[in-house]
Motif scaffolding. Structure first.
Motif, mmCIF file in Angstrom:
data_model
loop_
_atom_site.group_PDB
_atom_site.id
_atom_site.type_symbol
_atom_site.label_atom_id
_atom_site.label_comp_id
_atom_site.label_asym_id
_atom_site.label_seq_id
_atom_site.Cartn_x
_atom_site.Cartn_y
_atom_site.Cartn_z
ATOM 1 N N LYS A 53 21.343 -11.937 -27.860
ATOM 2 C CA LYS A 53 22.020 -12.157 -26.771
ATOM 3 C C LYS A 53 22.775 -13.483 -26.368
ATOM 4 O O LYS A 53 22.811 -13.994 -25.418
ATOM 5 C CB LYS A 53 21.196 -11.789 -25.456
ATOM 6 N N ARG A 69 26.435 -16.268 -22.866
ATOM 7 C CA ARG A 69 25.993 -17.159 -21.824
ATOM 8 C C ARG A 69 26.889 -18.243 -21.847
ATOM 9 O O ARG A 69 27.763 -18.756 -22.650
ATOM 10 C CB ARG A 69 24.429 -17.630 -22.103
ATOM 11 N N ARG A 70 27.032 -18.994 -20.825
ATOM 12 C CA ARG A 70 27.735 -20.259 -20.626
ATOM 13 C C ARG A 70 27.003 -21.375 -21.577
ATOM 14 O O ARG A 70 26.045 -21.251 -21.972
ATOM 15 C CB ARG A 70 27.723 -20.971 -19.063
ATOM 16 N N ARG A 73 23.924 -22.985 -21.348
ATOM 17 C CA ARG A 73 22.768 -22.023 -21.234
ATOM 18 C C ARG A 73 22.219 -21.778 -22.595
ATOM 19 O O ARG A 73 21.499 -20.890 -22.808
ATOM 20 C CB ARG A 73 22.822 -20.917 -20.139
ATOM 21 N N ILE A 74 23.020 -22.259 -23.572
ATOM 22 C CA ILE A 74 22.587 -22.085 -24.862
ATOM 23 C C ILE A 74 22.243 -23.499 -25.713
ATOM 24 O O ILE A 74 23.109 -24.475 -25.523
ATOM 25 C CB ILE A 74 23.928 -21.404 -25.708
ATOM 26 N N ASP A 78 18.208 -22.285 -29.507
ATOM 27 C CA ASP A 78 18.513 -20.929 -29.563
ATOM 28 C C ASP A 78 19.130 -20.334 -30.642
ATOM 29 O O ASP A 78 18.798 -19.177 -31.334
ATOM 30 C CB ASP A 78 19.322 -20.581 -28.436
ATOM 31 N N LYS A 133 22.406 -28.789 -25.667
ATOM 32 C CA LYS A 133 22.933 -27.505 -25.366
ATOM 33 C C LYS A 133 24.295 -27.650 -26.145
ATOM 34 O O LYS A 133 24.788 -28.562 -26.369
ATOM 35 C CB LYS A 133 23.263 -27.579 -23.642
#
Length: 173
Positions: A53, A69-70, A73-74, A78, A133
């Motif tokens: 996701k 996701r923005r 936010r990654i 991840d 990020k």
């Protein structure tokens, strides 16, 4: 410790997708062309990112990939975990308990010092990846990259992105 080449490709794809217009997608073929890798090679990594996701896979003629996701936010962690999986890079096989000098298993009560050190190092690099990020990577690139590279990337996205379908736009309003 060496990560697979898929990690590099995946991070580059995620950072490129961060530049898409809202709701737009980029086909896997365009991502493969941009990065000079085969589409079949890249697809397995894109599918892994979608399964976790991080990316959204949109089917159909306006389909392709986009961030799920923005970018803030990654994390890099991840992406690494999506491609490489959650297992530690170093896997202790307890070879200290083999060979001619090996003792009985009861002699090895304390954890292997090498395994302990390697896991500590892995925790440190994972912490840095977790705090970094995709938005940080993009901002660093925009600040440091040759302007020609940035212009090429922007023009490539403008040519190859697929705008959001009209019916999808109405659903979001």
């Amino acid at each position: 410790m060496r990560m697979g080449e898929g990690v590099e490709a995946a991070i580059h794809c995620v950072t490129l997708l961060a530049g898409l217009e809202e709701g737009a997608t980029l086909p896997a073929s365009a991502l493969a062309t941009y990065h000079g890798v085969s589409q079949s090679y890249l697809l397995k990594h894109l599918q892994a990112l979608a399964a976790e996701k991080l990316l959204e896979s949109v089917p159909g003629p306006r389909g392709g990939y986009r961030l799920a996701r923005r970018p803030e936010r990654i994390s890099l962690l991840d992406v690494v975990l999506a491609v490489e999986g959650p297992c530690p890079a170093f896997r202790c096989a307890e070879i200290r308990q083999r060979g001619p000098g090996a003792l009985e298993p009861a002699a090895y009560v304390k954890p292997c010092g090498i395994n302990t050190a390697m896991l500590k190092a892995e925790q440190a690099y994972r912490a840095v990846l977790a705090e970094t990020k995709i938005s940080d990577v993009v901002a660093g690139y925009e600040a440091d990259a040759d302007p020609r590279s940035i212009a090429f990337g922007c023009a490539f996205l403008a040519r190859h992105q697929r705008p959001q379908a009209a019916s999808s736009r109405k659903e979001q309003e």
